[in-house]
Write an enzyme that holds these catalytic residues in place. Structure first.
Site, PDB file in Angstrom:
ATOM      1  CE  LYS A   1     -15.577   8.106 -25.946  1.00  0.00           C
ATOM      2  NZ  LYS A   1     -16.705   8.690 -26.664  1.00  0.00           N
TER       3      LYS A   1
ATOM      4  CG  ASP B   1     -17.251   7.053 -29.326  1.00  0.00           C
ATOM      5  OD1 ASP B   1     -16.540   6.346 -28.581  1.00  0.00           O
ATOM      6  OD2 ASP B   1     -17.752   8.122 -28.955  1.00  0.00           O
TER       7      ASP B   1
ATOM      8  CG  HIS C   1     -12.131  11.766 -27.363  1.00  0.00           C
ATOM      9  ND1 HIS C   1     -12.817  12.218 -28.461  1.00  0.00           N
ATOM     10  CD2 HIS C   1     -13.067  11.734 -26.368  1.00  0.00           C
ATOM     11  CE1 HIS C   1     -14.086  12.438 -28.150  1.00  0.00           C
ATOM     12  NE2 HIS C   1     -14.251  12.148 -26.889  1.00  0.00           N
ATOM     13  NE  ARG C   2     -15.121  15.895 -28.279  1.00  0.00           N
ATOM     14  CZ  ARG C   2     -14.899  15.652 -29.564  1.00  0.00           C
ATOM     15  NH1 ARG C   2     -13.782  16.073 -30.119  1.00  0.00           N
ATOM     16  NH2 ARG C   2     -15.783  14.988 -30.286  1.00  0.00           N
TER      17      ARG C   2
ATOM     18  CG  ASN D   1     -16.678   6.751 -21.796  1.00  0.00           C
ATOM     19  OD1 ASN D   1     -17.832   6.868 -21.358  1.00  0.00           O
ATOM     20  ND2 ASN D   1     -15.729   7.619 -21.511  1.00  0.00           N
TER      21      ASN D   1
ATOM     22  CG  ASP E   1     -18.216  17.401 -27.662  1.00  0.00           C
ATOM     23  OD1 ASP E   1     -18.262  17.273 -26.418  1.00  0.00           O
ATOM     24  OD2 ASP E   1     -18.773  16.603 -28.436  1.00  0.00           O
TER      25      ASP E   1
ATOM     26  CD  GLU F   1     -16.557  11.366 -24.146  1.00  0.00           C
ATOM     27  OE1 GLU F   1     -16.809  11.076 -25.312  1.00  0.00           O
ATOM     28  OE2 GLU F   1     -16.938  12.452 -23.624  1.00  0.00           O
TER      29      GLU F   1
END
Length: 422
Positions: free
Chosen positions: A401, A54, A375-376, A96, A298, A326
């Site tokens: 990311k 990112d 990613h999360r 993204n 998040d 995302e």
């Protein structure tokens, strides 16, 4: 760690995780600081910064707009700007990266020329219409046919208008984008909210703090109303704090395994909104029955997977914005949890109900977790693999990311993986 592998199977460690892990720099703050330093005149030094997909997209886009950015080490950027951005020769591709896409869409209004802001197939599904509408209301010529990227901005060096009201119900990033760009114009700009709904208001405070470090003058003449003076920005040295969202995985790993992980920073030292999740994590296995995730969005994937092992069920509310991250994170969480055991994660409207069961720990429940390139989702479901045998994370490399060394961080604490060599 070979994170290019298609899958990674966790091996529960069977012992408390103990050691020292330093979270990477904050993505949110790094991308704010990069943009502000790029808009400033002179040389800024950003230390403690995140180097990930990112932030590389943001840095490369600024380079394409005439900003010099050097990277002397793994956590520093040296940014030299002229005080203005130039029109790039080709569309800005931002993968993204939501922060980079929204922030640069607004900043493009300061360019004399046309800028196209685009992303990958996932970014092209993420809404940007409220920001486009606000820019249009300020007199900027801007177009996004689908309401998502690509966005075409015909910059004229600033905002012709002086006042705008924006709907920030989907994302506070729309407000942050306008605030940061407004200081680079040639007249004061007043930005207000349409209604009181705003995603993660705390990120506005991060934006304002960063702007003021780089010399901006912003006042708040009323609730949800900001007035930005056309000061431009001056170069500054800026220390980026560690990423609170990344810290949540380590806090959760600590309580899940009864371990002790030293992050090198106290929970109350973070200025980021996701740090408030630490209090909920510390309550495990007695997390509250109702968790409002609206102001720590998040952190919700971390909390949802941790909740699978809680003593009692947990309902997550205020999380509808997770559907336009995302990926649709509510859906991804319910699918992943229910792949572990049917009915473990249930969508009820835009709420997520986790049917907690401490007895899951120690069981063998083979499950492949589709991360949806998010990613999360990958990092949070790794937590399930600390207690359950057979958890396989698909596309583990997507953690690049925001936390490229995530798997190595777990390995440093004694976690092992089947089929992937550290």
């Amino acid at each position: 760690m070979n994170t290019e592998a298609e899958k990674l199977t966790m091996v529960p460690p069977g012992h408390p995780l103990e050691g020292r892990v330093s979270p990477p720099g904050s993505k949110s703050i790094t991308n704010r600081a990069l943009l502000l330093a790029g808009l400033a005149k002179g040389t800024s030094r950003l230390t403690g910064a995140l180097k990930s997909d990112d932030t590389r997209y943001m840095a490369d886009a600024l380079r394409a707009m005439g900003v010099r950015i050097d990277e002397p080490d793994d956590t520093s950027f040296i940014v030299t700007g002229t005080g203005r951005l130039s029109a790039p020769e080709r569309p800005l591709f931002l993968g993204n990266a939501g922060t980079a896409t929204r922030f640069l869409t607004a900043a493009a209004a300061l360019v004399d020329g046309t800028v196209v802001v685009d992303g990958d197939s996932h970014m092209r599904k993420r809404p940007i219409a409220p920001l486009v509408e606000a820019l249009s209301a300020l007199g900027v010529t801007v177009e996004a046919e689908t309401g998502c990227p690509p966005v075409t901005i015909a910059g004229r060096g600033g905002f012709p208008g002086e006042r705008v009201t924006i709907d920030a119900g989907l994302s506070s990033q729309y407000v942050s984008a306008l605030l940061m760009a407004a200081a680079g114009g040639d007249r004061p700009v007043e930005i207000g909210l349409a209604g009181e709904e705003i995603g993660a208001r705390g990120y506005i405070d991060l934006t304002l703090a960063a702007m003021r470090t780089f010399g901006a003058e912003v006042t708040e003449p009323g609730p949800s109303l900001w007035r930005v003076q056309p000061t431009g920005y001056r170069a500054a040295d800026f220390l980026v704090e560690p990423d609170a969202s990344a810290a949540t995985y380590l806090w959760a790993a600590e309580v899940l395994t009864g371990g002790r992980i030293d992050l090198g920073v106290a929970a109350d030292a973070f200025s980021q909104p996701d740090a408030r999740a630490q209090r909920i994590i510390a309550a495990f296995p007695h997390m509250p029955a109702l968790i409002d995730g609206s102001q720590m969005q998040d952190a919700v994937p971390t909390l949802a997977v941790l909740a699978a092992f809680n003593e009692t069920p947990v309902r997550f509310t205020g999380i509808e914005n997770l559907r336009v991250k995302e990926c649709d994170r509510i859906r991804a969480l319910s699918i992943g949890l229910s792949n572990i055991r049917p009915g473990l994660g249930i969508e009820e409207g835009d709420d997520l109900l986790v049917a907690s069961d401490p007895a899951l720990a120690g069981q063998t429940l083979p499950a492949e977790i589709d991360t949806f390139a998010d990613h999360r989702i990958a990092m949070s479901f790794a937590l399930a693999g600390l207690k359950i045998h057979g958890i396989t994370i698909l596309d583990p490399g997507c953690v690049a990311k925001t936390y490229p060394r995530y798997w190595r961080a777990l390995a440093s604490l004694g976690v092992t993986f089947e089929g992937v060599a550290p």
